[in-house]
Design a protein around this motif. Structure first.
Motif, PDB file in Angstrom:
ATOM      1  N   VAL A  67      38.927  23.656  45.491  1.00  0.00           N
ATOM      2  CA  VAL A  67      39.492  24.718  44.634  1.00  0.00           C
ATOM      3  C   VAL A  67      40.200  24.079  43.434  1.00  0.00           C
ATOM      4  N   ALA A  68      40.647  22.845  43.621  1.00  0.00           N
ATOM      5  CA  ALA A  68      41.419  22.190  42.558  1.00  0.00           C
ATOM      6  C   ALA A  68      40.537  21.494  41.525  1.00  0.00           C
ATOM      7  N   ILE A  69      39.199  21.469  41.773  1.00  0.00           N
ATOM      8  CA  ILE A  69      38.329  20.732  40.845  1.00  0.00           C
ATOM      9  C   ILE A  69      38.436  21.338  39.441  1.00  0.00           C
ATOM     10  N   TYR A  70      38.397  22.656  39.374  1.00  0.00           N
ATOM     11  CA  TYR A  70      38.458  23.311  38.060  1.00  0.00           C
ATOM     12  C   TYR A  70      39.744  24.090  37.849  1.00  0.00           C
ATOM     13  N   ASN A  71      40.676  23.941  38.749  1.00  0.00           N
ATOM     14  CA  ASN A  71      41.897  24.749  38.650  1.00  0.00           C
ATOM     15  C   ASN A  71      43.132  23.853  38.743  1.00  0.00           C
ATOM     16  N   ASN A  72      43.698  23.591  37.562  1.00  0.00           N
ATOM     17  CA  ASN A  72      44.811  22.642  37.512  1.00  0.00           C
ATOM     18  C   ASN A  72      46.062  23.117  38.217  1.00  0.00           C
ATOM     19  N   SER A  73      46.269  24.441  38.224  1.00  0.00           N
ATOM     20  CA  SER A  73      47.513  24.909  38.864  1.00  0.00           C
ATOM     21  C   SER A  73      47.405  24.763  40.386  1.00  0.00           C
ATOM     22  N   THR A  74      46.169  24.968  40.937  1.00  0.00           N
ATOM     23  CA  THR A  74      46.000  24.718  42.383  1.00  0.00           C
ATOM     24  C   THR A  74      46.212  23.236  42.682  1.00  0.00           C
ATOM     25  N   LYS A  75      45.763  22.381  41.765  1.00  0.00           N
ATOM     26  CA  LYS A  75      45.931  20.944  41.983  1.00  0.00           C
ATOM     27  C   LYS A  75      47.423  20.583  42.032  1.00  0.00           C
ATOM     28  N   GLU A  76      48.187  21.184  41.136  1.00  0.00           N
ATOM     29  CA  GLU A  76      49.636  20.921  41.150  1.00  0.00           C
ATOM     30  C   GLU A  76      50.258  21.421  42.462  1.00  0.00           C
ATOM     31  N   THR A  77      49.804  22.609  42.907  1.00  0.00           N
ATOM     32  CA  THR A  77      50.308  23.145  44.181  1.00  0.00           C
ATOM     33  C   THR A  77      49.954  22.198  45.317  1.00  0.00           C
ATOM     34  N   LEU A  78      48.708  21.727  45.321  1.00  0.00           N
ATOM     35  CA  LEU A  78      48.274  20.794  46.372  1.00  0.00           C
ATOM     36  C   LEU A  78      49.121  19.520  46.350  1.00  0.00           C
ATOM     37  N   LYS A  79      49.387  19.009  45.139  1.00  0.00           N
ATOM     38  CA  LYS A  79      50.208  17.790  45.012  1.00  0.00           C
ATOM     39  C   LYS A  79      51.584  18.011  45.614  1.00  0.00           C
ATOM     40  N   LYS A  80      52.125  19.179  45.321  1.00  0.00           N
ATOM     41  CA  LYS A  80      53.460  19.495  45.854  1.00  0.00           C
ATOM     42  C   LYS A  80      53.411  19.606  47.383  1.00  0.00           C
ATOM     43  N   ASP A  81      52.376  20.295  47.876  1.00  0.00           N
ATOM     44  CA  ASP A  81      52.236  20.460  49.334  1.00  0.00           C
ATOM     45  C   ASP A  81      52.035  19.103  50.023  1.00  0.00           C
ATOM     46  N   PHE A  82      51.313  18.198  49.365  1.00  0.00           N
ATOM     47  CA  PHE A  82      51.074  16.873  49.956  1.00  0.00           C
ATOM     48  C   PHE A  82      52.378  16.098  50.162  1.00  0.00           C
ATOM     49  N   GLU A  83      53.365  16.379  49.311  1.00  0.00           N
ATOM     50  CA  GLU A  83      54.669  15.683  49.436  1.00  0.00           C
ATOM     51  C   GLU A  83      55.237  15.853  50.854  1.00  0.00           C
ATOM     52  N   ILE A  84      54.932  17.011  51.452  1.00  0.00           N
ATOM     53  CA  ILE A  84      55.444  17.284  52.796  1.00  0.00           C
ATOM     54  C   ILE A  84      54.909  16.253  53.790  1.00  0.00           C
TER      55      ILE A  84
END
Ligand code: URA
Length: 193
Positions: A172-189
């Motif tokens: 979902v993050a391939i073409y969607n930068n805001s999902t990528k940012e969300t994923l990055k934040k979630d990965f911090e956990i």
């Protein structure tokens, strides 16, 4: 008792020979390989995606295409090496046209996934996408907690033997930068594990 590598190899052999799989004919016709999973057999964190795409079915390796590059980037962002985690999918063969997995495909392949979890005994299961999220949450007795992934992503769910962290699917993050940012934040956990 066989060691983990031997037990996982047995799962691989069974899937390779599984003529009763709803995706077996499609695999053979296309010269595809089943994608069993890859990584540390003693990993503390196990990532569970949906089903192999074309690149994966051609190589037999999970997350080795565009979604895999995003996954690698996310792992790097928290200084985790892919070698130190285990990556697999709920469905082990590629569905035609990358369509969503069907309930009967999930039903067929999920017992293999459960065996992989029992062998590897991860402390944390990070699900990638809504299909593995729904399956894992239900399987670990947390059905009453099940909500859309837009609500569940990045939250921590404690089951008896494992912690479950639902994440968006990297594709979902391939073409969607805001999902990528969300994923990055979630990965911090995941860092805290
Ligand atoms: N998407 C998945 O869910 N799994 C893969 O292995 C590749 C893409």
């Amino acid at each position: 008792m066989e060691n983990r590598t031997e037990q996982l190899k047995k799962i691989k052999d069974e899937i390779v020979a599984a003529k009763n799989s709803p995706l077996y004919d499609f695999r053979i016709k296309n010269n595809f390989l089943p994608v069993i999973g890859e990584g540390d057999h003693y990993a503390k964190i196990m990532f569970i995606g949906e089903a192999p795409g074309k690149n994966e079915a051609l190589t037999g390796r999970p997350f080795c295409g565009a979604a895999g590059r995003i996954l690698d980037e996310l792992l790097q962002s928290i200084n985790l090496d892919r070698k130190n985690v285990y990556v697999t999918n709920i469905v082990k063969d590629r569905p035609p046209f990358n369509r969503d997995p069907l309930p009967e495909e999930i039903e067929f392949y999920s017992p293999f996934l459960i065996r992989q979890i029992e062998i590897i005994k991860p402390e944390v299961i990070a699900t990638l996408g809504r299909f593995s999220m729904a399956y894992i949450i239900k399987n670990f007795g947390l059905e009453s907690e099940l909500k859309p992934i837009s609500i569940m992503h990045g939250k921590i769910f404690s089951a008896e033997k494992v912690t479950i962290i639902p994440l968006y699917h990297p594709a979902v993050a391939i073409y969607n930068n805001s999902t990528k940012e969300t994923l990055k934040k979630d990965f911090e956990i995941l860092k805290s594990f």
